[in-house]
Design a protein around this motif. Sequence first.
Motif, PDB file in Angstrom:
ATOM      1  N   ARG A  45      49.481  40.609  44.336  1.00 14.37           N
ATOM      2  CA  ARG A  45      48.138  40.027  44.394  1.00 14.37           C
ATOM      3  C   ARG A  45      47.133  40.974  43.765  1.00 14.37           C
ATOM      4  O   ARG A  45      47.194  42.181  43.959  1.00 14.37           O
ATOM      5  CB  ARG A  45      47.751  39.755  45.839  1.00 14.37           C
ATOM      6  N   ALA A  46      46.208  40.391  43.021  1.00 16.87           N
ATOM      7  CA  ALA A  46      45.167  41.178  42.368  1.00 16.87           C
ATOM      8  C   ALA A  46      43.914  40.327  42.220  1.00 16.87           C
ATOM      9  O   ALA A  46      43.997  39.102  42.125  1.00 16.87           O
ATOM     10  CB  ALA A  46      45.639  41.650  40.999  1.00 16.87           C
ATOM     11  N   ARG A  47      42.773  40.969  42.201  1.00 17.67           N
ATOM     12  CA  ARG A  47      41.501  40.285  41.958  1.00 17.67           C
ATOM     13  C   ARG A  47      40.828  40.977  40.783  1.00 17.67           C
ATOM     14  O   ARG A  47      40.667  42.190  40.781  1.00 17.67           O
ATOM     15  CB  ARG A  47      40.616  40.335  43.184  1.00 17.67           C
ATOM     16  N   ASN A  83      36.052  37.072  38.845  1.00 18.92           N
ATOM     17  CA  ASN A  83      36.077  35.782  39.545  1.00 18.92           C
ATOM     18  C   ASN A  83      37.471  35.178  39.647  1.00 18.92           C
ATOM     19  O   ASN A  83      37.614  34.013  39.991  1.00 18.92           O
ATOM     20  CB  ASN A  83      35.158  34.774  38.846  1.00 18.92           C
ATOM     21  N   ARG A  84      38.504  35.960  39.311  1.00 18.67           N
ATOM     22  CA  ARG A  84      39.868  35.438  39.337  1.00 18.67           C
ATOM     23  C   ARG A  84      40.706  36.212  40.340  1.00 18.67           C
ATOM     24  O   ARG A  84      40.693  37.428  40.373  1.00 18.67           O
ATOM     25  CB  ARG A  84      40.512  35.559  37.954  1.00 18.67           C
ATOM     26  N   SER A  85      41.435  35.466  41.164  1.00 21.04           N
ATOM     27  CA  SER A  85      42.453  36.083  42.008  1.00 21.04           C
ATOM     28  C   SER A  85      43.799  35.567  41.508  1.00 21.04           C
ATOM     29  O   SER A  85      43.920  34.425  41.080  1.00 21.04           O
ATOM     30  CB  SER A  85      42.245  35.751  43.482  1.00 21.04           C
ATOM     31  N   SER A  86      44.784  36.441  41.526  1.00 22.23           N
ATOM     32  CA  SER A  86      46.106  36.099  41.011  1.00 22.23           C
ATOM     33  C   SER A  86      47.159  36.717  41.901  1.00 22.23           C
ATOM     34  O   SER A  86      46.895  37.667  42.639  1.00 22.23           O
ATOM     35  CB  SER A  86      46.291  36.628  39.586  1.00 22.23           C
ATOM     36  N   HIS A 100      47.162  31.590  39.877  1.00 19.20           N
ATOM     37  CA  HIS A 100      45.857  32.143  39.504  1.00 19.20           C
ATOM     38  C   HIS A 100      44.819  31.220  40.109  1.00 19.20           C
ATOM     39  O   HIS A 100      45.018  30.003  40.169  1.00 19.20           O
ATOM     40  CB  HIS A 100      45.632  32.143  37.988  1.00 19.20           C
ATOM     41  N   ARG A 104      40.397  30.730  40.025  1.00 23.00           N
ATOM     42  CA  ARG A 104      39.187  31.207  39.350  1.00 23.00           C
ATOM     43  C   ARG A 104      37.979  30.408  39.810  1.00 23.00           C
ATOM     44  O   ARG A 104      38.035  29.183  39.911  1.00 23.00           O
ATOM     45  CB  ARG A 104      39.377  31.051  37.842  1.00 23.00           C
ATOM     46  N   GLU A 136      50.133  30.723  48.281  1.00 23.12           N
ATOM     47  CA  GLU A 136      48.900  30.830  47.495  1.00 23.12           C
ATOM     48  C   GLU A 136      49.060  30.052  46.197  1.00 23.12           C
ATOM     49  O   GLU A 136      50.161  29.966  45.689  1.00 23.12           O
ATOM     50  CB  GLU A 136      48.562  32.292  47.194  1.00 23.12           C
ATOM     51  N   PRO A 137      48.053  29.455  45.671  1.00 29.51           N
ATOM     52  CA  PRO A 137      46.665  29.497  46.092  1.00 29.51           C
ATOM     53  C   PRO A 137      46.308  28.422  47.115  1.00 29.51           C
ATOM     54  O   PRO A 137      45.157  28.304  47.500  1.00 29.51           O
ATOM     55  CB  PRO A 137      45.902  29.283  44.800  1.00 29.51           C
ATOM     56  N   GLU A 196      44.521  29.719  50.283  1.00 29.75           N
ATOM     57  CA  GLU A 196      43.098  30.030  50.091  1.00 29.75           C
ATOM     58  C   GLU A 196      42.282  28.757  49.894  1.00 29.75           C
ATOM     59  O   GLU A 196      41.201  28.606  50.462  1.00 29.75           O
ATOM     60  CB  GLU A 196      42.917  30.965  48.903  1.00 29.75           C
TER      61      GLU A 196
END
Length: 145
Positions: free
Chosen positions: A22-24, A27-30, A35, A37, A96-97, A100
Amino acid sequence: MTTEDQCAIIKDLLSLPFPQERARVGNRSSGPGYHMRVLQASQDFWDDRSEETVEAAEEAIDTAYRELETTLTARWGSPETVDLEPYLWAEDPAPEPIDELCQLSGQMLVWRRPEAGRWVALAIGRADREFPIELLAAVGALSAP
């Protein structure tokens, strides 16, 4: 940001490799298999929750959502509407996603893109009444939702 700019972001998300962890980034989390956005966000409502302010923000985000929905439908055909509420109340967390998204929105529109092995979703989300209203795009591996 224009509808075409938003479409370009979605196109990029369709081809962007999924990371192993996981990374941010902005404005994008992946993460593995997804992904997500934020394409557009209203102001926050910490200082002003007046009906007029909130309604204007809702209208602006809804207009952007409808324009993007119309454009994507013209390109890819009719989307599937996915109810996110069952994921919110499920015993096990959703992947995910979806996990979320179900905490931010009650439903999403999904276009399946078999040639990319992915799906694309649009949703309008909001974490709580003080937070911004957001137009969200998600891309996931075709195995879900």
